[in-house]
Design an enzyme around this catalytic site. Structure first.
Site, PDB file in Angstrom:
ATOM      1  N   GLN A   1     -11.630   7.516  -5.181  1.00  0.00           N
ATOM      2  CA  GLN A   1     -11.764   8.432  -3.759  1.00  0.00           C
ATOM      3  C   GLN A   1     -13.140   9.004  -3.790  1.00  0.00           C
ATOM      4  O   GLN A   1     -13.414   8.752  -5.742  1.00  0.00           O
ATOM      5  CB  GLN A   1     -10.568   9.654  -3.574  1.00  0.00           C
TER       6      GLN A   1
ATOM      7  N   ASP B   1      -8.596  -7.457   0.295  1.00  0.00           N
ATOM      8  CA  ASP B   1      -6.875  -7.489   1.017  1.00  0.00           C
ATOM      9  C   ASP B   1      -8.264  -7.376   2.234  1.00  0.00           C
ATOM     10  O   ASP B   1      -8.744  -6.482   2.544  1.00  0.00           O
ATOM     11  CB  ASP B   1      -5.895  -6.843   1.294  1.00  0.00           C
TER      12      ASP B   1
ATOM     13  N   GLY C   1     -11.354   4.036  -0.163  1.00  0.00           N
ATOM     14  CA  GLY C   1     -11.901   4.967   0.854  1.00  0.00           C
ATOM     15  C   GLY C   1     -13.923   4.650   1.387  1.00  0.00           C
ATOM     16  O   GLY C   1     -14.437   4.950   1.906  1.00  0.00           O
TER      17      GLY C   1
ATOM     18  N   CYS D   1      -7.085 -28.554  10.099  1.00  0.00           N
ATOM     19  CA  CYS D   1      -8.602 -28.917  10.173  1.00  0.00           C
ATOM     20  C   CYS D   1      -8.191 -31.149   9.753  1.00  0.00           C
ATOM     21  O   CYS D   1      -8.738 -32.040   9.774  1.00  0.00           O
ATOM     22  CB  CYS D   1      -9.441 -28.778   9.433  1.00  0.00           C
TER      23      CYS D   1
ATOM     24  N   ASP E   1       0.799  -0.760   0.182  1.00  0.00           N
ATOM     25  CA  ASP E   1       0.017  -0.081   0.254  1.00  0.00           C
ATOM     26  C   ASP E   1       0.687   0.990   0.278  1.00  0.00           C
ATOM     27  O   ASP E   1       2.273   0.850   0.003  1.00  0.00           O
ATOM     28  CB  ASP E   1      -0.840   0.079   1.166  1.00  0.00           C
ATOM     29  N   SER E   2       0.605   2.778   0.310  1.00  0.00           N
ATOM     30  CA  SER E   2       1.068   3.763  -0.387  1.00  0.00           C
ATOM     31  C   SER E   2       1.946   4.043   1.465  1.00  0.00           C
ATOM     32  O   SER E   2       2.878   5.108   1.300  1.00  0.00           O
ATOM     33  CB  SER E   2      -0.122   4.931  -0.617  1.00  0.00           C
ATOM     34  N   GLY E   3       1.282   3.091   2.476  1.00  0.00           N
ATOM     35  CA  GLY E   3       1.960   4.271   3.838  1.00  0.00           C
ATOM     36  C   GLY E   3       0.520   5.341   4.274  1.00  0.00           C
ATOM     37  O   GLY E   3       0.066   5.779   5.409  1.00  0.00           O
ATOM     38  N   GLY E   4      -0.525   5.247   2.950  1.00  0.00           N
ATOM     39  CA  GLY E   4      -1.111   7.357   3.779  1.00  0.00           C
ATOM     40  C   GLY E   4      -2.524   6.583   4.670  1.00  0.00           C
ATOM     41  O   GLY E   4      -2.442   7.134   5.943  1.00  0.00           O
TER      42      GLY E   4
ATOM     43  N   HIS F   1      -6.554 -21.805   9.148  1.00  0.00           N
ATOM     44  CA  HIS F   1      -7.447 -22.412   8.566  1.00  0.00           C
ATOM     45  C   HIS F   1      -8.420 -21.368   8.087  1.00  0.00           C
ATOM     46  O   HIS F   1      -9.201 -21.410   7.394  1.00  0.00           O
ATOM     47  CB  HIS F   1      -8.327 -22.816   9.644  1.00  0.00           C
TER      48      HIS F   1
ATOM     49  N   ASP G   1      -2.955   8.514  -2.044  1.00  0.00           N
ATOM     50  CA  ASP G   1      -3.723   9.005  -1.913  1.00  0.00           C
ATOM     51  C   ASP G   1      -4.195  10.098  -0.526  1.00  0.00           C
ATOM     52  O   ASP G   1      -3.595   9.446   0.467  1.00  0.00           O
ATOM     53  CB  ASP G   1      -5.014   8.244  -2.228  1.00  0.00           C
TER      54      ASP G   1
ATOM     55  N   CYS H   1     -13.082 -29.126   5.212  1.00  0.00           N
ATOM     56  CA  CYS H   1     -12.356 -28.148   5.342  1.00  0.00           C
ATOM     57  C   CYS H   1     -10.954 -29.364   5.067  1.00  0.00           C
ATOM     58  O   CYS H   1     -10.551 -29.885   5.684  1.00  0.00           O
ATOM     59  CB  CYS H   1     -11.632 -27.423   6.041  1.00  0.00           C
TER      60      CYS H   1
END
Lengths: 432, 422
Positions: free
Chosen positions: B222, B299, B249, B342, B125-128, B367, B179, B337
């Protein structure tokens, strides 16, 4: 015991004491074996700390015996009773020999809670008092392959009086007799082995009496209790072990509890100990450290290992740690303190060190990761730090035991000792 | 290394489900963007699509959930375990990694891939976002985000150039533009300002990227919860030559009714041939609905964070392993699963282990990642096989005890893409 199959085959005894051999006939069907001197697999409730089965099995040649402690299991007794199929299956352990000890060697056990009829263990939710009846009921639900008999092991403190020590020996023998009585009348324990516990604090005569009396009982082996790191110095420990093992039959294994430091392990092997608990790598992991000591014995290998920067550096920095260790009397040795055998990866100097923890080490951690990464995981408190360190420390420690056996086989224990202890091999005075 | 076949073109695969489309089959991207999106199948009912996203460190099957490895590690899981779960891409956080161990060190370690020894793809990510959410004393100006380091108190400016420079050092396969993040519930002129500024910062990020041939830079749409602002942002950003788009956003506590409308508005206007990444979404229901709305990548820290509190994800919701009711429950977390946890351990053992060792957390983390990845694989499979609508019906029936417990926003969102929940 009637069904006893456990058998110690010695291939070599060095200087009348140091024993090399194989413990055979382990497990329900007797198909497992364990080389001695050796160590057991230390666990928390059947799990090697921090490791899932996937990460554990990146390690090759794991010990065939897994140690679980009653102190952790006791609070799950009801669950295990309902489960019915024993602890091994409960913990998802399929192919291992299960040994059940009383206390966790890595967790301090408060004293002052034993009586003539009971001992106390400390689980995650506090103290639980055990009578022989409860102890044996637990063994029936745990269904280990072998277990340590109930014992009063509170006399490791150096201020224990002769009277208190004598009482602990008497109580422990009484517990053993009671345990054996229940055991012999329990069909579900038929193929299970019992280890008797040798107590006696730091009093030679009591140690000898405890050993002699325990040896008269139908036990498969012996736990040497109350000799743990911090309770006495190695010279006294060696002396007591030598005296005790003289009283014990040759063909039964001796498991030393609470001792794990490589230098102490070597001394105790020389004194006649066969088995150790591998809680030491866990202690090292918990302080963010990595085992990093040399244990090569063949001259070529030794030179190769010694030439590696990792080990040379260890020798330099070892001085501080070692001096701390040897500073003053060893009686109050703090198990949380870093030892000569490890490096503290949290130190800033490892921040941009792109070498593996130990050059040439074949463990998953060393093959895949660098000190700089471990340093980062430690300073950011990431869970993977514990995972990777535990993998390395376990691999390194088990590698050390392989080297101990090799050294015994080749009559090179002295070479190994020099390697492990550094240039001043075995010297105990400070060098400043 | 970027191999030659990571060519800078987009191929729109021909497939039986493909809807009529006016997009050219091949469309040149930026000079040499190391990304190819192959559309494997498109749902004929919803806006869902199944793609293969070719990136420098291997192919990613979409729709995809990307686990978050904030500090260059995925919460107690080794990279081999993660690969063993067939994870093809995971996240690292620029803010955290830029602070510790710092971009210089990671560059020396051959980037984040080398530092953590992860052989598959990485997205940073950008860190923002962290700056605004974690650091109390931050101030946004046209220059960038100014903040005080929580470690040494030093004032630091995270500008678009600085963010890209750090991400260039990290060497991620997908970088995110810096952003101007405002709370998703904020209204008024600040939202518009942030939207316009994000467009200007995108241009600065594009100009600052030193490795356009190795690292993809994604734009972030955004505009808050305002449709007009979103639309303006979409119009502007889609004119830029970027290899992918994120919808930003959202997922910050806004009403779900607003959330899905902004998502579907965005996918309506994003180009078909570029990947769409919906940031911060990770609940199973949200994933399935937003795939139907046309998103490809997701994510969220939720599955891994909740695992450490003993919450295991299952097709019928979640299971609190630490609760007493599981102490004597000898089944696996989910009997269907196939994950390593499992296959070996029972709820009762994990319940007990939580009191004794951290490995209990690792078991649940594994899991939960397996659950997320398996869910997305099943989604993809159903799209490819032309039965995604049926999949959604089944998924919802399993997740909720009854029809009247379906969240209304999900019912509405799915209705907007022609799915009437039974």
């Amino acid at each position: 015991m009637a069904g006893s199959r456990m058998k110690l085959e010695l291939t070599r005894v060095v200087q009348g004491r140091g024993r090399l051999g194989v413990l055979k006939g382990l497990g329900k069907t007797g198909q497992h074996s364990l080389e001695v001197p050796g160590c057991l697999l230390y666990t928390h409730l059947g799990t090697v700390p921090h490791l899932t089965q996937d990460t554990l099995h990146t390690l090759s040649k794991l010990p065939s015996v897994t140690q679980v402690t009653l102190s952790q299991i006791v609070e799950h007794q009801e669950v295990l009773e309902e489960f019915k199929d024993g602890f091994r299956k409960f913990a998802g352990l399929h192919d291992t020999v299960l040994y059940c000890s009383l206390h966790d060697p890595a967790a301090p056990c408060p004293t002052g809670y034993t009586t003539n009829k009971t001992v106390s263990v400390w689980g995650s939710s506090g103290r639980i008092e055990l009578t022989v009846a409860k102890f044996m009921a637990l063994q029936k639900t745990v269904q280990p392959d072998w277990y340590q008999s109930m014992a009063d092991g509170e006399t490791w403190q150096n201020n224990a009086s002769r009277k208190r020590v004598r009482k602990s020996v008497d109580r422990t023998l009484a517990h053993l007799d009671e345990c054996l009585l229940v055991h012999q009348n329990s069909q579900e324990l038929e193929a299970v082995e019992v280890f008797g516990v040798v107590e006696g604090g730091d009093i030679l005569e009591e140690r000898v009496r405890s050993a002699r009396e325990t040896a008269k009982r139908p036990v498969a082996g012996f736990c040497l209790d109350g000799l743990q790191t911090g309770s006495m110095d190695q010279a006294l420990r060696t002396q007591l072990i030598i005296a005790v093992t003289k009283e014990l039959p040759e063909d039964k294994p001796r498991l030393l509890q609470g001792v794990g430091r490589p230098d102490e392990v070597l001394a105790c092997v020389e004194a006649g100990v066969d088995l150790f608990e591998s809680f030491f790598p866990f202690l090292v992991t918990e302080r963010g450290c990595a085992l990093c000591f040399s244990f090569g014995i063949s001259p070529d290998l030794e030179r190769a290992v010694r030439a590696s920067p990792a080990v040379l550096e260890l020798n330099e920095e070892g001085d501080t740690a070692r001096d701390t260790q040897l500073n003053g009397d060893l009686i109050l040795d703090d198990q949380t303190q870093m030892t000569y055998f490890e490096i503290n990866l949290k130190e800033k100097r490892y921040q941009d060190d792109f070498r593996p923890v130990v050059e040439g080490c074949g463990c998953y951690c060393c093959k895949n990761h660098q000190r700089a990464y471990l340093h980062h995981l430690l300073v950011t408190n990431e869970l993977l730090a514990g995972v990777l360190l535990m993998i390395h420390n376990t691999a390194h420690y088990h590698g050390f035991f392989v080297a101990v056996r090799e050294a015994l086989a080749k009559d090179k224990l002295d070479v190994l000792k020099r390697g492990v202890l550094g240039e001043r091999g075995g010297q105990t005075e400070r060098k400043d | 290394m970027v191999s030659r076949n990571m060519a800078a073109c987009v191929e729109c695969g021909v497939d039986r489900n493909a809807a009529v489309n006016n997009m050219p089959v091949k469309k040149a991207l930026s000079a040499a963007a190391p990304l190819t999106l192959r559309i494997v199948a498109e749902c004929t009912v919803t806006k869902a699509r199944a793609c293969d996203l070719l990136l420098p460190h291997g192919t990613v099957s979409t729709p995809v959930f990307m686990p978050v490895g904030t500090q260059g590690t995925l919460k107690g899981i080794t990279v081999d375990q993660l690969e063993g779960l067939a994870c093809q891409i995971c996240l690292g956080n620029t803010y955290h990694l830029g602070m510790r161990p710092g971009s210089d060190l990671i560059e020396k370690a051959n980037g984040l891939h080398g530092f953590m020894n992860w052989k598959k793809n990485l997205l940073t990510d950008s860190g923002g976002f962290q700056m605004v959410s974690l650091v109390e004393l931050s101030e946004v100006t046209e220059e960038g985000v100014k903040f005080k380091s929580p470690y040494d108190g030093k004032e630091i400016l995270l500008s678009p150039e600085k963010s890209i420079s750090i991400q260039n050092s990290l060497g991620s396969d997908i970088m995110m533009q810096l952003d101007d993040v405002v709370s998703s519930t904020m209204t008024g002129p600040r939202v518009e300002e942030a939207m316009h500024r994000s467009i200007r910062w995108l241009d600065r990020c594009i100009a600052a990227n030193k490795n356009p041939d190795k690292q993809n830079l994604f734009a972030i749409i955004q505009g808050g919860l305002n449709a007009d602002l979103r639309k303006t942002c979409l119009d502007e950003m889609t004119q830029r030559d970027v290899p992918g788009f994120a919808i930003g956003g959202l997922s910050g506590g806004e009403e779900k009714d607003d959330f899905w409308r902004m998502v579907t508005l965005s996918t309506d206007h994003l180009p078909r041939e570029k990947p769409r990444y919906l940031m911060g979404v990770g609940y199973a229901v949200d994933l399935v609905v937003c795939v139907a709305l046309g998103c490809d990548m997701f994510d969220c820290v939720f599955p891994t964070r909740t695992a450490r509190f003993g919450s295991a994800l299952v097709p019928w919701g979640s299971l609190q392993v630490k609760h007493k009711q599981y102490a004597k429950d000898f089944q696996p977390i989910d009997p269907d699963c196939q994950c390593p946890t499992c296959k070996r351990h029972s709820r009762a053992y994990l319940h007990a282990l939580f009191k004794s060792d951290t490995a209990a957390m690792h078991h649940i983390t594994i899991h939960n990642i397996a659950y997320q990845l398996t869910l997305m694989r099943s989604v993809k499979q159903s799209i490819v096989e032309g039965r995604f609508p049926e999949f959604i019906q089944m998924f919802m029936r399993r997740m909720f005890p009854s029809r009247d417990q379906y969240p209304s926003w999900a019912v509405d969102a799915l209705a907007s893409v022609n799915i009437t929940l039974e």
